[in-house]
Design an enzyme around this catalytic site. Sequence first.
Site, PDB file in Angstrom:
ATOM      1  N   ASP A  42       0.819  -1.212   0.000  1.00 49.73           N
ATOM      2  CA  ASP A  42       0.000   0.000   0.000  1.00 49.73           C
ATOM      3  C   ASP A  42       0.857   1.269   0.000  1.00 49.73           C
ATOM      4  O   ASP A  42       1.824   1.375   0.757  1.00 49.73           O
ATOM      5  CB  ASP A  42      -0.881  -0.013   1.256  1.00 49.73           C
ATOM      6  CG  ASP A  42      -1.842   1.153   1.299  1.00 49.73           C
ATOM      7  OD1 ASP A  42      -2.671   1.253   0.385  1.00 49.73           O
ATOM      8  OD2 ASP A  42      -1.760   1.965   2.236  1.00 49.73           O
TER       9      ASP A  42
ATOM     10  N   GLU B 215       1.165  -0.718  -5.199  1.00 50.96           N
ATOM     11  CA  GLU B 215       0.091   0.266  -5.358  1.00 50.96           C
ATOM     12  C   GLU B 215       0.736   1.647  -5.430  1.00 50.96           C
ATOM     13  O   GLU B 215       0.990   2.297  -4.424  1.00 50.96           O
ATOM     14  CB  GLU B 215      -0.902   0.236  -4.192  1.00 50.96           C
ATOM     15  CG  GLU B 215      -2.129   1.095  -4.475  1.00 50.96           C
ATOM     16  CD  GLU B 215      -2.358   2.301  -3.554  1.00 50.96           C
ATOM     17  OE1 GLU B 215      -3.271   3.090  -3.840  1.00 50.96           O
ATOM     18  OE2 GLU B 215      -1.621   2.465  -2.568  1.00 50.96           O
TER      19      GLU B 215
HETATM   20  C1  GLC Z   1      -4.829   6.497  -2.708  1.00 51.93           C
HETATM   21  C2  GLC Z   1      -5.805   7.595  -2.892  1.00 51.93           C
HETATM   22  C3  GLC Z   1      -5.504   8.309  -4.167  1.00 51.93           C
HETATM   23  C4  GLC Z   1      -4.128   8.827  -4.041  1.00 51.93           C
HETATM   24  C5  GLC Z   1      -3.224   7.654  -3.857  1.00 51.93           C
HETATM   25  C6  GLC Z   1      -1.817   8.002  -3.775  1.00 51.93           C
HETATM   26  O1  GLC Z   1      -4.924   5.589  -3.752  1.00 51.93           O
HETATM   27  O2  GLC Z   1      -7.080   7.099  -2.927  1.00 51.93           O
HETATM   28  O3  GLC Z   1      -6.400   9.325  -4.374  1.00 51.93           O
HETATM   29  O4  GLC Z   1      -3.785   9.570  -5.156  1.00 51.93           O
HETATM   30  O5  GLC Z   1      -3.559   6.997  -2.691  1.00 51.93           O
HETATM   31  O6  GLC Z   1      -1.100   6.783  -3.709  1.00 51.93           O
HETATM   32  C1  GLC Z   2      -4.098   3.319  -0.397  1.00 47.29           C
HETATM   33  C2  GLC Z   2      -5.468   2.728  -0.325  1.00 47.29           C
HETATM   34  C3  GLC Z   2      -6.448   3.786   0.028  1.00 47.29           C
HETATM   35  C4  GLC Z   2      -6.055   4.398   1.340  1.00 47.29           C
HETATM   36  C5  GLC Z   2      -4.617   4.865   1.308  1.00 47.29           C
HETATM   37  C6  GLC Z   2      -4.120   5.174   2.674  1.00 47.29           C
HETATM   38  O1  GLC Z   2      -3.977   4.260  -1.397  1.00 47.29           O
HETATM   39  O2  GLC Z   2      -5.792   2.116  -1.543  1.00 47.29           O
HETATM   40  O3  GLC Z   2      -7.754   3.270   0.083  1.00 47.29           O
HETATM   41  O4  GLC Z   2      -6.901   5.466   1.615  1.00 47.29           O
HETATM   42  O5  GLC Z   2      -3.750   3.880   0.825  1.00 47.29           O
HETATM   43  O6  GLC Z   2      -3.866   3.959   3.373  1.00 47.29           O
END
Ligand code: GLC
Ligand code: GLC
Length: 632
Positions: A284, A326
């Site tokens: 994440d 991610e």
């Molecule tokens: C999460 C948020 C997204 C943001 C991203 C950055 O996915 O939902 O809006 O840009 O984090 O990694």
């Molecule tokens: C990632 C997740 C998102 C969350 C953020 C902070 O981007 O996908 O849902 O808000 O991390 O943990």
Amino acid sequence: MRRLSADWRRDIDEIARLAAEQSGPFDEDLARRYAEHFPLLHPLFVELYGDRDDGLDQLAAVIAEAAASWGVRPRELKLRDAARESDPGWYLSHRMLGGVCYVDRYAGSLAGVRDSIPYFQELGLTYLHLMPLFESPEGNSDGGYAVSSYRRVNPALGTMEELAALAADLRAAGISLVVDFIFNHTSDEHEWARQAVAGEPGYEDFYLIFPDRTMPDAYERTVREIFPDDHPGSFVQLPDGRWIWATFYHFQWDLNYANPAVFRAMTGEMLFLANQGVEVLRMDAVAFIWKRLGTPSESLPEAHLLLRAFNTVLRMAAPSLLFKSEAIVHPDEVIEYVSLEECQLSYNPLQMALTWEALATRDPRMLQQALERRHALPPGTAWVNYVRSHDDIGWTYADEDAAEFGIAAYSHRRFLNDFYVGRFPGSFARGVPFQENPKTGDARVTGTTASLAGVEAGDPAGIDRVLLAHSIALSTGGIPLLYLGDEVAQLNDYSYAEDPAKAGDSRWVHRPARPADRYAERADAATDAGRVYTGLTALIRARQETPEFGGGTLVGFDARHPSVLGYQRPGEGQVILVLANVGDAEAVIDATTFGGFAPTAIDVVRGSDVDLAGGLVLPAHGFVWLRVTPVA
Ligand code: GLC
Ligand code: GLC
């Protein structure tokens, strides 16, 4: 306390000795893996922590974690490690299909997820991502992304023992369990957070805490705001007046990886999860894990060193585990996380966003360009291709790519936001804005696939767009990932606005409870649910029977039509040719376009012969997957 040597050869035996003192002697397997991977891990540690007086002891502590974890790794998982070692590219198969859901919202509990396994098999899943299921604060916990303990399951969902049992049941059903590794931050209720705030020795440096605004102000000159609706900037104030780094919600505190004790502690949590039978960790918020003054503190070189270091530790102690990145950032940065040394898998946010871009503009050029230019990955790695996730859609395309078509990147983003939140005249979409930032004009979009594609608005082409979007995610390679419920055309759920813990976060609009009524209709072709389910399952079956869809090699194809996207997935002697019409009118493709192929083709979805000698007609929002034979 000892420093690391510049040369791993001088430290390898001493560190093994120190680690074995803490964890017991290494068995033969571990000794072999240690010998293989230590030479890779050591230089990473030297770069990250080489200037510390205790660098050697810190690395020994990490190795001790790994050794202890290997010592208690269940036999079944060691067998799986061995099986994966002899089939390292297993996740590149055309049979792979992912699904993602919230445990509570989709199935009530872990027991409910277990009861859903027959349905997952009906659908053809081989990969199941369960959204964060760990202990987290009551009320708003960012959908579980604020973790209070990595070793305890949220009691409302079940127990860690149940999770391990579920992993085994899924494994037996041919499905790999995927969970998040939320390693950028913890919740403010995590034990480490409590100790850090209390100034307990050993924990003061787990987070980034500053006595006043001097440092926060200095950092904020170059750091962007991620959740401006929650708090401005990247810091929040503690009750005692100090300031702490919090990129996302105020209750999610960023960990300080400049402290090797944090790396060691998180290694322990990661290996603990690996030993429960998790097969993929979704890493994440990878871009945010290292901070440096005067930089955006995103995707810094150290973020990559940390991922490599974590990955190397896994190769020693849980070798079959994979990482999925991610990184929802600029495409040049997304790709830097994808390699066998770092994350073997990655979300493909660019393809996702540009699929929606093409549906709005009826112009496939930006998507075509991305497929031709930004799709290739290092051998052995794979995209996870999706139509939408639990998060918002951000328009992360490269400005310079858009400029090649004379598209002004900023105003185009504004158009896309307006279009998808239904503010643009004639829009078919029913999305909701997320984190609109008046200071910068930034915004992102939320909504279920069906609601964004026009089904909610009653647009007659809505269902076709849902299928078209999925046909792209299913045919470009890697692992396609479905947001469960979208296969029966679930719509937005506006009830989140009445729940104080959710009202401030519009992403809940596209995280509805399992739409039981729609699932009940999935065999009825007269319903929206039935039309999407029938269409989508036909695509899934076709994909799973078509080896050319394995791996990720993709070659562009010029369909010579302004609304038709084209690409080829090469196989042995034959090729799958994909054509997709994002336009609102029928597209007539001339026979000469197919001059490089034998006239007889096979439609692999319908199982029928197609004669290309007379050209091809694609209906509005129609697509085909054709097996063609190139002629010399
Ligand atoms: C999460 C948020 C997204 C943001 C991203 C950055 O996915 O939902 O809006 O840009 O984090 O990694
Ligand atoms: C990632 C997740 C998102 C969350 C953020 C902070 O981007 O996908 O849902 O808000 O991390 O943990």
